[in-house]
Every structure is written in C-alpha cells, then in structure tokens.
Design an enzyme around this catalytic site. Structure first.
Site, PDB file in Angstrom:
ATOM      1  N   ARG A 149       0.830  -1.193   0.000  1.00  8.57           N
ATOM      2  CA  ARG A 149       0.000   0.000   0.000  1.00  8.57           C
ATOM      3  C   ARG A 149       0.872   1.255   0.000  1.00  8.57           C
ATOM      4  O   ARG A 149       1.948   1.281   0.621  1.00  8.57           O
ATOM      5  CB  ARG A 149      -0.884  -0.023   1.250  1.00  8.57           C
ATOM      6  CG  ARG A 149      -1.823   1.171   1.460  1.00  8.57           C
ATOM      7  CD  ARG A 149      -3.001   1.094   0.559  1.00  8.57           C
ATOM      8  NE  ARG A 149      -4.105   1.950   1.012  1.00  8.57           N
ATOM      9  CZ  ARG A 149      -4.994   2.483   0.193  1.00  8.57           C
ATOM     10  NH1 ARG A 149      -4.897   2.291  -1.115  1.00  8.57           N
ATOM     11  NH2 ARG A 149      -5.995   3.208   0.651  1.00  8.57           N
ATOM     12  N   THR A 155      -9.809   0.597  -8.963  1.00  8.43           N
ATOM     13  CA  THR A 155      -8.778  -0.397  -8.718  1.00  8.43           C
ATOM     14  C   THR A 155      -8.771  -1.411  -9.852  1.00  8.43           C
ATOM     15  O   THR A 155      -9.562  -1.327 -10.786  1.00  8.43           O
ATOM     16  CB  THR A 155      -9.065  -1.145  -7.401  1.00  8.43           C
ATOM     17  OG1 THR A 155     -10.477  -1.358  -7.303  1.00  8.43           O
ATOM     18  CG2 THR A 155      -8.612  -0.381  -6.198  1.00  8.43           C
ATOM     19  N   THR A 172      -4.083  -0.471  -7.249  1.00 13.09           N
ATOM     20  CA  THR A 172      -4.832   0.777  -7.395  1.00 13.09           C
ATOM     21  C   THR A 172      -3.931   1.978  -7.648  1.00 13.09           C
ATOM     22  O   THR A 172      -2.763   1.981  -7.259  1.00 13.09           O
ATOM     23  CB  THR A 172      -5.666   1.052  -6.118  1.00 13.09           C
ATOM     24  OG1 THR A 172      -6.469   2.208  -6.302  1.00 13.09           O
ATOM     25  CG2 THR A 172      -4.770   1.263  -4.906  1.00 13.09           C
ATOM     26  N   GLU A 204      -3.555   8.670  -3.680  1.00 14.05           N
ATOM     27  CA  GLU A 204      -3.948   7.865  -2.517  1.00 14.05           C
ATOM     28  C   GLU A 204      -4.109   8.674  -1.241  1.00 14.05           C
ATOM     29  O   GLU A 204      -4.740   8.213  -0.288  1.00 14.05           O
ATOM     30  CB  GLU A 204      -2.925   6.752  -2.303  1.00 14.05           C
ATOM     31  CG  GLU A 204      -3.541   5.447  -1.857  1.00 14.05           C
ATOM     32  CD  GLU A 204      -4.496   4.887  -2.889  1.00 14.05           C
ATOM     33  OE1 GLU A 204      -5.701   4.797  -2.571  1.00 14.05           O
ATOM     34  OE2 GLU A 204      -4.067   4.534  -3.985  1.00 14.05           O
ATOM     35  N   ASP A 213      -7.490   8.912   0.385  1.00 13.69           N
ATOM     36  CA  ASP A 213      -8.082   7.856   1.208  1.00 13.69           C
ATOM     37  C   ASP A 213      -7.864   8.081   2.701  1.00 13.69           C
ATOM     38  O   ASP A 213      -8.320   7.282   3.522  1.00 13.69           O
ATOM     39  CB  ASP A 213      -7.526   6.483   0.802  1.00 13.69           C
ATOM     40  CG  ASP A 213      -8.274   5.896  -0.387  1.00 13.69           C
ATOM     41  OD1 ASP A 213      -9.218   6.541  -0.877  1.00 13.69           O
ATOM     42  OD2 ASP A 213      -7.908   4.788  -0.828  1.00 13.69           O
ATOM     43  N   SER A 241      -8.301   1.306   3.331  1.00 18.66           N
ATOM     44  CA  SER A 241      -8.694   0.844   2.001  1.00 18.66           C
ATOM     45  C   SER A 241      -9.866  -0.121   2.090  1.00 18.66           C
ATOM     46  O   SER A 241     -10.082  -0.768   3.119  1.00 18.66           O
ATOM     47  CB  SER A 241      -7.504   0.138   1.336  1.00 18.66           C
ATOM     48  OG  SER A 241      -7.881  -0.495   0.138  1.00 18.66           O
ATOM     49  N   GLY A 297     -13.393   0.476  -5.637  1.00 16.04           N
ATOM     50  CA  GLY A 297     -13.365   1.380  -4.490  1.00 16.04           C
ATOM     51  C   GLY A 297     -14.172   0.881  -3.308  1.00 16.04           C
ATOM     52  O   GLY A 297     -14.119  -0.296  -2.946  1.00 16.04           O
TER      53      GLY A 297
END
Length: 583
Positions: free
Chosen positions: A109, A378, A396, A417, A420, A448, A470
């Site tokens: 990630r 994604t 993603t 990102e 998020d 996520s 998502g």
C-alpha cells in the site's frame, strides 16, 4: 427457485439461474461455453480485467512459472493497458496461499510522504483529491519484487518484458479505458503528461486507437535490468521526484528510500463450513469477514435469498461500514479490538439482533461514530497455478488516472492515494466527524476497501476472488461468495448476478442498472426494488459497480491429467470487458 430470480440480469442468463442450486462445475461447463468470460482449465488459470494481461500471465504459468511470476507479469501489463486503474505509480495488496498450506499477505500500500501532516489540507481540501499534493509514496514495484524474490522461478527480466513491449509498441485502447478517458477528458487535456499519451492533434484518442507510452517502456526496461533499486534509489526515482516537485508535490528521494513492503499474517475465519483468508488492515479484509459472519447467522440458503435476503445484506453492510472507520494502519493505531470483533461470530450474532426484517433505520442505529471515506477505482487479479499456489491481488492508483499527473520523464502515472485519508474538518450537524484512526501521519498507510480473498474447504484450495471498485469492493466480494457458497450458484452466474451496495453514509441503497462495455445489461428487478422501498430503503440506480475476478477449484474432478488437482473454472467480470486465460 423464485428466491434466486432477482440475480438474473437479463433473460439471456435465466437458464443458469433456473438450474438446480449446485456449486458443481457441471452447471457451467455446458450452458456457458459460448461466453468467453468463463473458461475451464486443468493446469492453471489467470483472471484479470483485460484479456491481454490474462494471456500474458497464463503464458508465464505455461513456462513453469509460479503464481507469483504470473502476478508480476499480469500486474505490470495492467499498469500499461489499464492505466486509469492501476500501475507502478500506485500500490496493492497481495494475498498468497501456497500449495504447502502456508499463506502470506504482502502489503504494498502507498504511504504518506514524510512532509505530510494531519492538517496539510486545512486551507484547501480539494488538494487531497487531485494534483501534486494528493500523491502518496508508490509501493507496487517494491511489493511485486519482494514476492518474486521469495517465490519466483522465472527471470525478473522475462516477467517485465511483456509490459515493456506493450508500452513501447503500443496497445489498442479498450472500451473500458476509453470510457474512463471520456469521463476524465478535461483533466487529460489540461495536464501535459497525460495529454502527450492519450491525445492526438488536441483530441482524445478513440476506441481502438493505438496508444504508446515510450517513456514508461524505458522505465520498465530499466526496472527489468536493475530491479526496484532503480525506482526507489536510482535514476527513475530521481526523475520521478523531480517531476513531482516541479508541480508542487512533497515527494522526496528519502520517501522512496524509506518505503518498505509489509509482510503480514493473513486474517482468517471459519464461515459456512469454509476457511476464509483475507488481508489484514488497513485493507477491507476484516469488513468482508464481518459481513459474511452476520449473514451466516441466517438459514442457508433461504435466509439470504429473495428480497428479504437482499434486505439483510444491506443491513449487514450498514453495520460493516459503521465499524470500518474504526480501522486504520495498525503501525499507527491499535485496531486489535476492532479486528477481534469483526472476526467474531459471537459479535456478529449480537449485530444480527439489531437487524429487523420489516424495516430499516437511519445511520445512527448502526452505531457509526465517524464519517466515511469514499475510495475509488482499482484492478484485480486472481491466479491459480499448476501446483495450486493461489494469488488474489488488488492494485490501485485510486481515482481514474490517480492524481491526474503523469511524470513526463518516466511515463509513470501517479496515484492520488492521500485522498483515502480522513482529515480534520468542520462537518454539519447531519454528518458524524472524520475518523481519527485514519488521520494523516508521515509514513502511514491510508484505509482501504481492497479485499483480496482466498477460500479453503477442509484445508484444500476452493476459490480465489477479489474485486475492483473502491468502496463497493466489500459488498461485491461478499456477494460473489454468498452467491456461490450460500446460494449454490455456479461461478459464472455468481459473477453475473446484479449487485446492491451501501456505505451507510449517505443512507442510500445503490443498485446496478447499466449496460456495460460487453453489451450486457445488469439491473436488480423492479419487484425486488419495490420490496426494499416498502421496508423504508432509499434506492438510487448506479451505472457502475464492482468488477470481480473469480476462480473456483472443484477437487471432485481431479484426474491424472492434472496431477490429481481439481478442475478450475475462471470467470472474468464482463462489466469491464476482461477475459480469463488458462490451460
């Protein structure tokens, strides 16, 4: 059988639904032969969002490659031909279950840059969604290489080469990518890097046009020779950081040098006579297990069928999303109690008591303390190899085309990102506050919904599943598993069934009603919608949804031809136009 009729998107698929409920492969081998989205394989199978990438992965398996090898080649391919959804400028979660029984979770990630801070968007929250300040530190290349170093069999260069060739020689723009380009047209035309790749003579490239990214090809060639060091502590990284800083970003070489892949123990739960393996936080794995745990409290299959079954699904989802926002990066917040609850059948039984079959409630009923984040697009890969090593991987760049910034010197499209994360902000009395467990900290990974999942029965591999889409991934993944393992639908019908989604806030049921790039129409029937409205649900149609990749093994069909392993049925979701490949 009427309880299953709502799952049929068009009359085209009615035949499959009317078959006797069974998880047997026999129910798909005949009637679905004409659908290229489902294949039967004996040795290995790869299901991705794009036929080209499925075939690239399958060729790797044919050459004796491990499932990890195939995942590297397929993921890098998707980053080239499906750049609006994934790529080496983003991150991923990979769940691996080896034929030996060992399971691993690779957390690649993205992370917040070292110069990021909790209040960095206080002056302008829109900077969190798009542009240079929305970029987090990419993790995909580091994660793929780490997994390959542990398990790969074929040379790294061999695995990177197909993606490099596609970027250099060019690839046809798929219907789904073209749709994403059209929806992001103004941003593509405004940004120099994107404009150079996706336009010609000032206009967007059209469906079927050949698209090149020669700078990305050069980047991939360098990575094929030198590995991730070129990205995280070499020429690619220096060029990438320079490009980002020129447009106002805070990414530094120190961010790249400090990036680490997290190798974790998968979470697991025993539900419906199965062992479900999932990614630990900050992924959506625990919420998927909570949803299944709640619905497993009802009679199977009758308790999860028909309009009442859908109502119960929706109510379970509301509980799931109320609890989801208590999660966060476990290196920064203690989420052990939340995880323990989400994996507990006893806790699920208590939540079930608050679900009423004749009505629904306002968001406050479900105990949610925090406002939701709405994560975005994604791409997903499911793979089973000859030895029955299995991979479920979701990657993603977040929104369509991520930050909408493409590094001109490297050809890498960068994620957004940072969107998020939750951020401190003033909210109206009608909305709960943002979740502190997901506030920005340097080096932290944002929450996520990605939920790669592997299913075992009696410790034998049964299925690999995952979804893109998502915040809807949690519902989509759980619904596929319910369709096949609770409702007894065959793998293809399990994927074809129209889906419903809920994320607690707003308090709205989104139901599929769209004609996809494959020409299929998906729509929850009017009688089901009417029954839900009668219980008080607010419904809104959705021209979109999750895109799932599903591979099922039937160990009852093992033969000497495949070394005693079971037959594989691989399904790629037609909603995105993907096709599986196998042999």
């Amino acid at each position: 059988m009427s309880s299953l009729l709502f799952l049929c998107p068009t009359i085209t698929f009615l035949f499959f639904i009317l078959l006797p409920p069974t998880s047997s492969l026999n129910s798909v081998s005949g009637p679905t032969k004409h659908r290229h989205e489902v294949i039967i394989a004996h040795h290995g199978a790869v299901a991705t969002d794009d036929r080209r990438c499925s075939r690239i992965g399958m060729k790797v398996l044919r050459e004796g490659g491990h499932a990890i090898d195939a995942s590297v080649a397929a993921a890098l391919c998707l980053g080239v031909v499906s750049p609006a959804s994934s790529g080496i400028g983003g991150g991923a979660f990979m769940l691996l279950r080896l034929a030996s029984g060992k399971a691993q979770a690779f957390d690649m990630r993205e992370t917040a840059p070292l110069q990021a801070s909790e209040n960095m968007y206080a002056a302008n929250a829109t900077l969190k969604k798009e542009g240079a300040l929305s970029i987090a530190v990419p993790g995909e290349i580091a994660g793929l290489h780490k997994a390959w170093k542990q398990h790969g069999r074929l040379p790294w260069k061999r695995l990177v080469r197909p993606a490099e060739r596609l970027a250099h020689l060019g690839f046809k723009i798929s219907p789904y990518l073209h749709m994403q380009m059209v929806k992001t047209k103004s941003e593509i035309l405004q940004e120099k890097g994107l404009r150079g790749i996706f336009t010609s003579n000032g206009s967007l490239l059209q469906l079927g046009d050949i698209c090149h990214n020669k700078k990305l090809a050069q980047t991939l060639r360098t990575i094929s020779k030198f590995g991730p060091v070129a990205f995280y502590n070499g020429s690619i990284g220096f060029n990438l950081v320079s490009d980002v800083q020129k447009v106002g970003g805070i990414l530094t070489m120190k961010d790249l040098q400090r990036y680490r892949v997290k190798l974790k123990e998968p979470i697991s739960a025993n539900i419906l006579g199965l062992k479900i393996l999932g990614m630990p936080p900050p992924s959506g794995g625990p919420p998927v297990i909570l949803m299944l745990n709640i619905l497993a409290q009802y009679a199977i299959p009758s308790g999860v069928s028909g309009s009442l079954g859908i109502h119960r699904e929706i109510e379970a989802l509301k509980h799931v999303f109320a609890l989801k926002m208590n999660l966060g990066d476990p290196d920064y917040v203690d989420v052990s109690k939340v995880i323990s609850d989400m994996l507990s059948p006893k806790f699920a039984k208590e939540l079930k008591k608050t679900i009423y079959d004749n009505m629904t409630f306002d968001a406050g009923h479900y105990g949610g303390r925090w406002n939701q984040i709405h994560d975005h697009g994604t791409s997903h890969i499911s793979i089973i190899d000859r030895e029955r090593n299995a991979i479920s991987m979701t990657s993603t760049v977040n929104s369509y085309f991520g930050s909408r910034i493409l590094s001109p010197s490297t050809g890498i499209l960068l994620n957004n990102e940072m969107d998020d994360f939750s951020i401190p902000m003033n909210v109206s009395a009608a909305l709960p506050p943002p979740a502190p467990s997901n506030f920005i900290k340097p080096g932290k990974r944002p929450l996520s919904s990605m939920a790669p999942t592997i299913v075992l029965k009696n410790e034998q591999l049964k299925a690999v599943v995952g979804a893109s889409g998502g915040g809807m991934i949690i519902a989509g993944t759980a619904e596929i598993l319910l369709n096949h393992f609770a409702r007894g639908m065959d793998p293809f019908s399990s994927v074809m069934a129209p889906r419903v989604y809920h994320q607690l806030i707003p308090n709205v049921v989104y139901y599929e009603n769209w004609t996809t790039v494959s020409g299929d129409h998906f729509e929850v029937p009017a009688d089901i919608r009417a029954a839900l409205q009668k219980k008080g649900h607010v419904l809104e149609s959705l021209a979109g949804g999750t895109i799932c990749q599903f591979i099922v093994q039937d160990v009852r069909t093992s033969t000497s031809e495949n070394g005693g392993a079971g037959t594989l049925v691989a399904v790629s979701d037609p909603r995105k136009g993907g096709l599986p490949a196998g042999f």
